[in-house]
Design an enzyme around this catalytic site. Structure first.
Site, PDB file in Angstrom:
ATOM      1  N   HIS A   7     -25.361 -17.781  11.744  1.00  0.00           N
ATOM      2  CA  HIS A   7     -25.706 -16.174  11.975  1.00  0.00           C
ATOM      3  C   HIS A   7     -25.932 -15.861  10.200  1.00  0.00           C
ATOM      4  O   HIS A   7     -25.404 -16.298   9.814  1.00  0.00           O
ATOM      5  CB  HIS A   7     -24.139 -15.503  12.248  1.00  0.00           C
ATOM      6  CG  HIS A   7     -24.210 -16.535  13.698  1.00  0.00           C
ATOM      7  ND1 HIS A   7     -22.671 -16.697  13.661  1.00  0.00           N
ATOM      8  CD2 HIS A   7     -24.376 -15.919  14.769  1.00  0.00           C
ATOM      9  CE1 HIS A   7     -22.663 -17.629  15.097  1.00  0.00           C
ATOM     10  NE2 HIS A   7     -23.401 -16.327  15.366  1.00  0.00           N
ATOM     11  N   SER A  43     -23.522 -13.207  19.958  1.00  0.00           N
ATOM     12  CA  SER A  43     -22.912 -13.094  18.242  1.00  0.00           C
ATOM     13  C   SER A  43     -23.573 -12.116  17.503  1.00  0.00           C
ATOM     14  O   SER A  43     -22.804 -11.622  16.266  1.00  0.00           O
ATOM     15  CB  SER A  43     -22.709 -14.042  18.193  1.00  0.00           C
ATOM     16  OG  SER A  43     -23.538 -15.338  17.985  1.00  0.00           O
ATOM     17  N   ASP A 103     -23.122 -18.395   8.306  1.00  0.00           N
ATOM     18  CA  ASP A 103     -22.246 -19.883   8.647  1.00  0.00           C
ATOM     19  C   ASP A 103     -23.104 -21.038   9.618  1.00  0.00           C
ATOM     20  O   ASP A 103     -23.311 -21.881   9.652  1.00  0.00           O
ATOM     21  CB  ASP A 103     -20.954 -19.644   9.440  1.00  0.00           C
ATOM     22  CG  ASP A 103     -21.993 -18.894  11.017  1.00  0.00           C
ATOM     23  OD1 ASP A 103     -22.961 -18.615  11.087  1.00  0.00           O
ATOM     24  OD2 ASP A 103     -20.994 -18.526  11.911  1.00  0.00           O
TER      25      ASP A 103
END
Ligand code: NAG
Ligand code: NAG
Length: 380
Positions: A340, A36, A337
């Site tokens: 990240h 991610s 978040d």
């Protein structure tokens, strides 16, 4: 110590340059593998729903969610823009007739370096994706025939490509840590993870890659999610300067140390290839140590978007879910978040990595293209 590591990475880059033949051309494509930290929309093609597919993801730069786990661009996006290339298209979003001559992104959010089977055997379930690094390399091989003619021009084509292998490995540990596995058990995964990354480097080099950048792991002890899950009443567990959890940062440092040792070995095997260690750990530690110098006036440890609590991270109420709150100005935050980082933090990391090449003598045009790019000049 930070200075020491910084000088060490610079030295590493100098050594790499000293023993490699510079490729005197601009990069014309980027091929990226990872999780991610680099996914620009692959998971979006694989799953019908995920909290990261919803607003406020993407709000700052794109104005809508794109599958990126941030409010805007990722490190790989800043690298592409610095090289004057388009934002990397996710491989799985391939539409009829699309070519990937300027690169492709194989990174998938949630991906691990080791195959799923390794974790399934240990009862650790990846709820996000089973598209490990090995699967991503398979996609790359599938794509090869459309990129270049194997018998003649692949070596030429890839001599002008930047390969980004990682960051990958973070999830090999994240999933296990967050499921409450012991540090002792998770430590035993590290050599296998390093091997998987090294095999990926080996594979792209066999296909003609001559510039391979391999990022290390982040200081996870500074991430809101970990700070929340591993909250401790023992002050000794925290670094007094940053408030980060020391034992988790030490875990990342150990991974990075072993990764760099392995990359040294790879450089000996492939003296014609530039194998660059991208030091995400120290790039990020700069702002965890001196947040104000980077404009992070809301500090570094509290997430911009999340479900409340001391670090604004609640694993049952994550960003993108109804009830989560989002800060007014993400550029004042490091953590987006909890897992990240914000676009602002990724930008600072990308420029640190790219600027690492600034002091290099005029030996290789490909490095100079990084720093003469328009956007970078506007920002310095
Ligand atoms: C990977 O996951 C997808 C859906 O999540 C599933 O359809 C597929 O069979 C899985 N593949 C393997 C090899 O487990
Ligand atoms: C986290 O979110 C859940 C679900 O909304 C809620 O029940 C719980 O109280 C929250 N925990 C904290 C520490 O805020």
């Amino acid at each position: 110590m930070a200075l020491h590591s910084l000088m060490f990475s610079l030295l590493t880059v100098l050594l790499v340059l000293a023993r490699t033949e510079p490729v005197l051309c601009d990069f014309t494509s980027i091929f990226s593998f990872g999780d991610s930290i680099a996914d620009t929309g692959n998971l979006l093609c694989l799953k019908s729903d995920d909290h990261s597919f919803r607003f406020p993801y993407g709000e700052t730069y794109f104005g809508h969610p794109t599958g990126r786990c941030s409010n805007g661009r990722l490190i790989v996006d800043f690298m592409a823009q610095s090289l004057g290339l388009p934002l990397l298209p996710p491989y799985l979003a391939q539409t009829n007739g699309q070519d990937f001559q300027q690169g492709a992104n194989f990174a998938v959010s949630g991906a691990t370096a080791l195959d799923n089977a390794f974790y399934e055997e240990r009862g650790i379930h990846n709820i996000c994706t089973n598209n490990s690094l090995g699967i991503q390399l398979g996609w790359f091989k599938e794509l090869l025939p459309s990129l270049c003619d194997q018998s003649s021009n692949c070596l030429n084509f890839f001599s002008r490509s930047l390969f980004l292998v990682g960051e990958i490995g973070g999830n090999d540990y994240n999933h296990a840590f967050l499921e409450g596995r012991s540090l002792e058990e998770i430590r035993t995964f590290v050599p296998g993870v390093i091997d998987a990354i090294s095999s990926a480097v080996q594979m792209v080099v066999e296909h003609g890659a001559v510039t391979v950048m391999v990022p290390g792991n982040f200081p996870i002890g500074c991430f809101s999610s970990y700070l929340m899950v591993f909250q401790s009443s023992n002050e000794e567990d925290y670094d007094p300067q940053t408030g980060c959890l020391r034992w988790l940062n030490e875990f990342s440092m150990n991974h990075n140390h072993l990764l760099q040792k392995e990359l040294d070995r790879m450089r000996d095997l492939h003296p014609h290839v530039s194998i660059i260690y991208a030091d995400y750990y120290n790039a990020a530690m700069r702002f965890f140590r001196y947040p104000l110098q980077f404009g992070f006036s809301e500090g570094c440890l509290t997430a911009c978007c999340g479900g409340g609590g001391p670090y604004n991270y609640n694993k049952s109420l994550v960003c993108g879910n109804r009830g989560a709150r989002v800060c007014d100005d993400p550029s004042l935050y490091v953590s987006w978040d909890g897992m990240h980082l914000t676009e602002a933090a990724y930008k600072a990391i990308a420029y640190y990595i790219l600027q690492g090449f600034k002091d290099i003598p005029d030996s290789s045009h490909q490095y100079l293209t990084f720093i003469t790019s328009k956007e970078l000049l506007q920002n310095t």
